[in-house]
Write a protein that holds these residues in place. Structure first.
Motif, PDB file in Angstrom:
ATOM      1  N   GLN A 116      11.867-115.779 -21.243  1.00 37.90           N
ATOM      2  CA  GLN A 116      13.232-115.620 -20.777  1.00 37.90           C
ATOM      3  C   GLN A 116      13.243-115.023 -19.380  1.00 37.90           C
ATOM      4  OE1 GLN A 116      16.294-114.402 -23.569  1.00 37.90           O
ATOM      5  NE2 GLN A 116      14.694-114.011 -25.076  1.00 37.90           N
ATOM      6  N   ASP A 117      14.232-115.426 -18.606  1.00 37.82           N
ATOM      7  CA  ASP A 117      14.406-114.888 -17.261  1.00 37.82           C
ATOM      8  C   ASP A 117      15.084-113.531 -17.326  1.00 37.82           C
ATOM      9  OD1 ASP A 117      13.291-117.087 -15.842  1.00 37.82           O
ATOM     10  OD2 ASP A 117      15.138-118.210 -16.180  1.00 37.82           O
ATOM     11  N   ILE A 133      13.160 -99.961 -17.189  1.00 33.76           N
ATOM     12  CA  ILE A 133      14.430-100.656 -17.346  1.00 33.76           C
ATOM     13  C   ILE A 133      15.283 -99.798 -18.276  1.00 33.76           C
ATOM     14  CG2 ILE A 133      15.572-102.715 -18.245  1.00 33.76           C
ATOM     15  CD1 ILE A 133      12.953-104.246 -17.510  1.00 33.76           C
ATOM     16  N   PRO A 134      16.491 -99.423 -17.838  1.00 30.53           N
ATOM     17  CA  PRO A 134      17.342 -98.578 -18.692  1.00 30.53           C
ATOM     18  C   PRO A 134      17.545 -99.201 -20.075  1.00 30.53           C
ATOM     19  CG  PRO A 134      18.292 -98.778 -16.506  1.00 30.53           C
ATOM     20  CD  PRO A 134      17.133 -99.749 -16.562  1.00 30.53           C
ATOM     21  N   GLY A 135      17.372 -98.375 -21.088  1.00 30.07           N
ATOM     22  CA  GLY A 135      17.557 -98.824 -22.463  1.00 30.07           C
ATOM     23  C   GLY A 135      16.332 -99.454 -23.099  1.00 30.07           C
ATOM     24  N   TRP A 137      11.973-108.541 -12.795  1.00 30.10           N
ATOM     25  CA  TRP A 137      13.201-107.772 -12.996  1.00 30.10           C
ATOM     26  C   TRP A 137      13.628-107.112 -11.677  1.00 30.10           C
ATOM     27  CZ3 TRP A 137      16.386-106.999 -17.269  1.00 30.10           C
ATOM     28  CH2 TRP A 137      17.274-105.919 -17.203  1.00 30.10           C
ATOM     29  N   LYS A 138      12.668-106.452 -11.036  1.00 33.41           N
ATOM     30  CA  LYS A 138      12.957-105.783  -9.763  1.00 33.41           C
ATOM     31  C   LYS A 138      13.331-106.789  -8.675  1.00 33.41           C
ATOM     32  CE  LYS A 138       9.342-103.276  -9.020  1.00 33.41           C
ATOM     33  NZ  LYS A 138       8.336-102.288  -8.626  1.00 33.41           N
ATOM     34  N   GLU A 139      12.641-107.916  -8.620  1.00 31.32           N
ATOM     35  CA  GLU A 139      12.935-108.948  -7.623  1.00 31.32           C
ATOM     36  C   GLU A 139      14.360-109.485  -7.766  1.00 31.32           C
ATOM     37  OE1 GLU A 139       9.966-112.017  -7.787  1.00 31.32           O
ATOM     38  OE2 GLU A 139       8.355-110.605  -7.307  1.00 31.32           O
TER      39      GLU A 139
END
Length: 143
Positions: free
Chosen positions: A34-35, A65-67, A132-134
């Protein structure tokens, strides 16, 4: 007589490089990738757990990543298997698990392993934490 000496073969690829690529390619044909943006939308659902399988030093250095729920790769099978003495009830197999690591290699292999264990709803983040950061999605410092 055939030359079986790997040092004299023309190709300079090691067997470890070849087998890792084959292992990852095989896993990716059997798992769901998943993206990050799609995962972000799923995180509001109660039954979805984003499992961060990176080493604690990576979390401290890069953030989280929060959560997300930290489950080191070395403990993944033990924390999820109900018959393990290390089982974590918060990780019961009725959840939808989305795994991520730094770049998506460890999480791809780990997702395949969980599928092999019979976990019905498992996927991984394509490109991992770096992707995620990108995408400019939220990251917070590990406290």
């Amino acid at each position: 007589m055939p030359n079986n000496n790997p040092d004299t073969n023309v190709a300079k690829t090691t067997s470890a490089e070849v087998s890792l690529k084959k292992l990852l390619d095989a896993a990716r044909t059997e798992i769901t990738e998943q993206d990050p943006a799609d995962i972000k939308a799923l995180l509001s659902q109660d039954n979805v757990i984003l499992l961060d399988i990176r080493d604690i030093r990576e979390l401290q250095r890069e953030g989280i990543i929060p959560g997300s729920y930290h489950c080191p790769r070395g403990m993944l099978e033990f924390w999820i298997a109900p018959d393990s003495p290390y089982y974590k009830p918060a990780l019961s197999p009725d959840h939808q698990f989305i795994l991520h690591c730094a770049s998506g290699w460890r999480s791809a292999l780990a997702a395949k392993t969980l599928q092999d264990m019979g976990i019905p709803k498992v996927s991984h983040m394509k490109g991992g934490f770096a992707a995620w950061k990108e995408c400019g999605l939220e990251v917070e410092e590990k406290t």
